[in-house]
Design a protein around this motif. Sequence first.
Motif, mmCIF file in Angstrom:
data_model
loop_
_atom_site.group_PDB
_atom_site.id
_atom_site.type_symbol
_atom_site.label_atom_id
_atom_site.label_comp_id
_atom_site.label_asym_id
_atom_site.label_seq_id
_atom_site.Cartn_x
_atom_site.Cartn_y
_atom_site.Cartn_z
ATOM 1 N N ASN A 1 1.258 -30.056 -13.093
ATOM 2 C CA ASN A 1 -0.025 -29.347 -13.095
ATOM 3 C C ASN A 1 -1.030 -30.137 -13.923
ATOM 4 O O ASN A 1 -0.861 -30.299 -15.134
ATOM 5 N N ARG B 1 -0.700 -22.360 -13.110
ATOM 6 C CA ARG B 1 -0.865 -22.306 -11.661
ATOM 7 C C ARG B 1 0.374 -21.695 -11.010
ATOM 8 O O ARG B 1 1.502 -21.998 -11.404
ATOM 9 N N VAL C 1 1.845 -22.008 -7.467
ATOM 10 C CA VAL C 1 1.631 -22.832 -6.285
ATOM 11 C C VAL C 1 2.771 -22.626 -5.300
ATOM 12 O O VAL C 1 3.936 -22.435 -5.684
ATOM 13 N N GLU D 1 -8.302 -25.169 -8.190
ATOM 14 C CA GLU D 1 -6.975 -25.140 -7.594
ATOM 15 C C GLU D 1 -7.026 -25.424 -6.097
ATOM 16 O O GLU D 1 -6.122 -26.052 -5.536
ATOM 17 N N PRO E 1 -1.034 -28.717 -4.711
ATOM 18 C CA PRO E 1 0.166 -28.935 -5.544
ATOM 19 C C PRO E 1 0.863 -30.233 -5.155
ATOM 20 O O PRO E 1 0.949 -30.575 -3.980
#
Length: 976
Positions: free
Chosen positions: A534, A540, A542, A826, A831
């Motif tokens: 991250n 996060r 993900v 994000e 990811p």
Amino acid sequence: MPVSELNVLFSCHSLDDFPTYHTGDEAEGILAAYTALWHPALIAAAGKLPAWIQASNPPEQLAGRLIAVPQVVQDDMPGFFFSQAEQDGSRLVTGIHDREHIVNAALDALRADSEHEQPEHCETIDLALAADFLALGFCYLQTELLTRRMRYMSSLDEAAFERSTVAAARAAVGGNAEETRVQLSAAFNALFESRGYFYPVDAYFLDLTLIAPTTIGAALRQELAADAPMNVLLSVATLEKMAWEEPATLSMLKAGLEAGTVGLIGGVSDETELPLLPREEILRELQSAGEIYRRLLGRKPKVFGRWQSGLTPVLPQILHQCGFSGAMHFTLDGAGRFPQADRIKSAWVGLDGTSINAITKPPLDAGRPETFLALSDAMGDTMDHDFVATALFAHWPGRASPFYGDLRRAAHYAAVLGKFTTVEKYFADTESATKSAEFTPDDYRCSYLQRSIADNAVDTIAAIASVWKQDAQRQSAETIGTMASVLQYTPCLPNKDEAQGDGPLRNAVEAFAAALRGPTTIGQTSTPGYLVVNSLNCTRRVGIELPKLSLPPNVGGPVLAADDSTGTKRAVIEVPPLGFAWIAGGSPRQEVAKSRRGKPSTIAVDEKTLQNEFCAVKIHPQTGGIQSIHNFRRRGNLLSQQLAIRLPSPQPSWLPSEPNYTIMAVDSIEVEQNDSTLGRIASRGRLVDPSGKVLAQFRQVVGLWHSAKSIELEVELISLFAELTSDAWNSYFASRFAWSSSTARLRRSLHGCSAATNLCRIEAPQFVEIVDGDRRTAILCGGLPFHLRSSDRMLDTILKVRGERAMKFRLAIGIDVPHAWRAAQEMLVPPMAVFQSGRDTPAATSGWLFHMDAPNVMATHWSPFIETTPHPANADAAGNSTKADQIPPAIARSTTTAVSPSVKRPFEAGRVAGFRVRLLECEARRGPVRVRCFRQPTSAERFDLDGTPRGKLAIDGDAVICEIGPYEWIQMEARW
């Protein structure tokens, strides 16, 4: 009959009502007719100064007069005037508005009258000296007009002024140049003293010579050769072309800069649309442009300016921290919108409160005669309202009005109306502005969309979206590279020359994985798995696919949900901020996530509904768009969505009309994916105009992950039959959003920050947030910058305009996300999971390296600090670190750290000895920020963006403490 009077006709009763409102040839004719009579041959012949007479009340006796009649006055004169003048033997100069032609006609009349007299030898007069007399006449007229404009009576010693002027004219006719200049100096000084009676302090003129790739040749060299202060507005692109094609011009420009006679205004490589760029991209643009200026000119600009529209309220802070001393708060293309202050020099206050001295009014056009006919009005206005009277004149090389030349010639003798100077000297010599110009973000509007369409540009919207995606990828790669660097003490950053895409990011994650393996001393077995890293300073959740891994036997640790029931292995992982999560392999199994009620669940409840722990999304059965979005904390529909093409109105442009949109008609709706981690529903259909004609075919996919507060939206335009017009704000393909309350407020992204907006045409590449009481719904744009609020309850996010080749688009909808800018981050940073075929199993399944306790603060940049020499305070006699390498197990507070705290490293030059970070406050809140480190820092300091130190920072254990203000962007450095 010899000439005894020099007269010009003006259509006014006194200088108090002098006609300063004329434009074009009319304005030029008035000024040319008056100043032409100041030729030294004419003054010497008459023995007195030119005078003006009322056109409505001409003198009865016209004999012996040489009268210049401007065309605008001639049209209003009675016919008998001309016949009487002919009878009386006077000479008239009429029908001409060019000054050179008027001078020639007047001299011809003088020669004709001298046939029976001894003629004056006007051919012997030096042309430059003759031009100085014309400048004297222009300054005399303007001084008299300005005196009255400032509500004073003239204090000029008329007799002394006339004696000096006539003596200068006779000396010029006699060929005595030295005496001419002495007498002219006395005349100009008399005017200067007269102006000092009502405005005794300095007034300033700033010459702004505009330079384009087509104007870097002889005309510019002629301007540079003139012995007068000037300023050039010069972009890097034009400068590089000059260096390649016109080295002689470049050499003269450098000489002028070194001599201090040329001021440099610029700062950017080309006319990049700064309001639509990320902050880091703006900084990179200024820094890279500054290096080119320094390489080619030996210096970079101290005053920022640009030609096309593109000002933004974040510039004052960035410019101030990059070493600029001033700015031009205007643009010259006439497009877009920017606010104007009521003073020409103001303190331009940015979004965060930082101010920079700026010229905040557009320049006067030095190529138009009306500028100089009304110069007394402009000077009177600045003398009345500005604490330092200033007039800024802009022109192309060799394209200035001859009356502007009069001003510059007069400045060689005395600063009658003002003195010319460079912008650097102007900002240095004048006091800082005491009045601030504070503007709101809505006061600025760029014209990028309209201008690009007018220029037949390709991929107008996609180009901006691509910049945001690349910037997010770059920042993520730099951050993870920094994390790898600080773990292994060796710089490990992505190569700036690497191709775009996720290659640099993937390489950075690989380097981080290697860095984690390096110091690891814990672990017994070699197990394959995925490392998820991250790069953001927020936790996060993900969702990722794990094709090479058997899912772990139990859901737990960083894994929130996992499923391989459909044959595709997926998991939802929670990753700490600026940290990592490790997913080790396990025996094959099916694992189904549990709903809030403890029952097995999938995301797609049926073919038209998606649901997870936070919200439910229903697809409209007739349109295929989103019918409603509900969360489980309150009643009511949060948002609806459809696709549409906005069509030009059939009504004429001057008649009011309602927007014309297509209708969305669905052909099929099907569940594309469905398990306990992810649900996706795809709709296919048509866009039909009101007459029933099909204008496009579409495919839209709505996706929802387990534990996610953001709804994914993928739009594909399969075919487009409609032709979009050049009116981009009224002809486009868009995703339309609607909400229930007409009183809802909108907020938009502004270079990473959240700012309120009341605009209809909204520029926001990251998000637009709908705030309705305690409900907050964010449209996450993914770099798509243009939105139109078509009504109180509807917003169009523009996906495609004319010239756009993209057919696929990606959006998201955030439901009650606490920080819309975080959700936007994000979305732009997908990811990144890297498969590791075998490694020492870490004792920790997740951990972090850095942490910030302020949820309103974003880290926009991380980089390792590389020591150039050993720090004596931190090294022992053997050269080993005694403090910097002590690694307190910060990660171990919640998990077992994967980094051994007992590793010792030599602290020699070239090794990583700390880190740098830039922090941005995003929500207009003030307070301290604690930046915690996995290794205890020994010192920390704050810097400007150009590296200028701004003071030491406090350290508390493993944290560096820094105070940050609303919307402030700061840079800090910590050492171990």
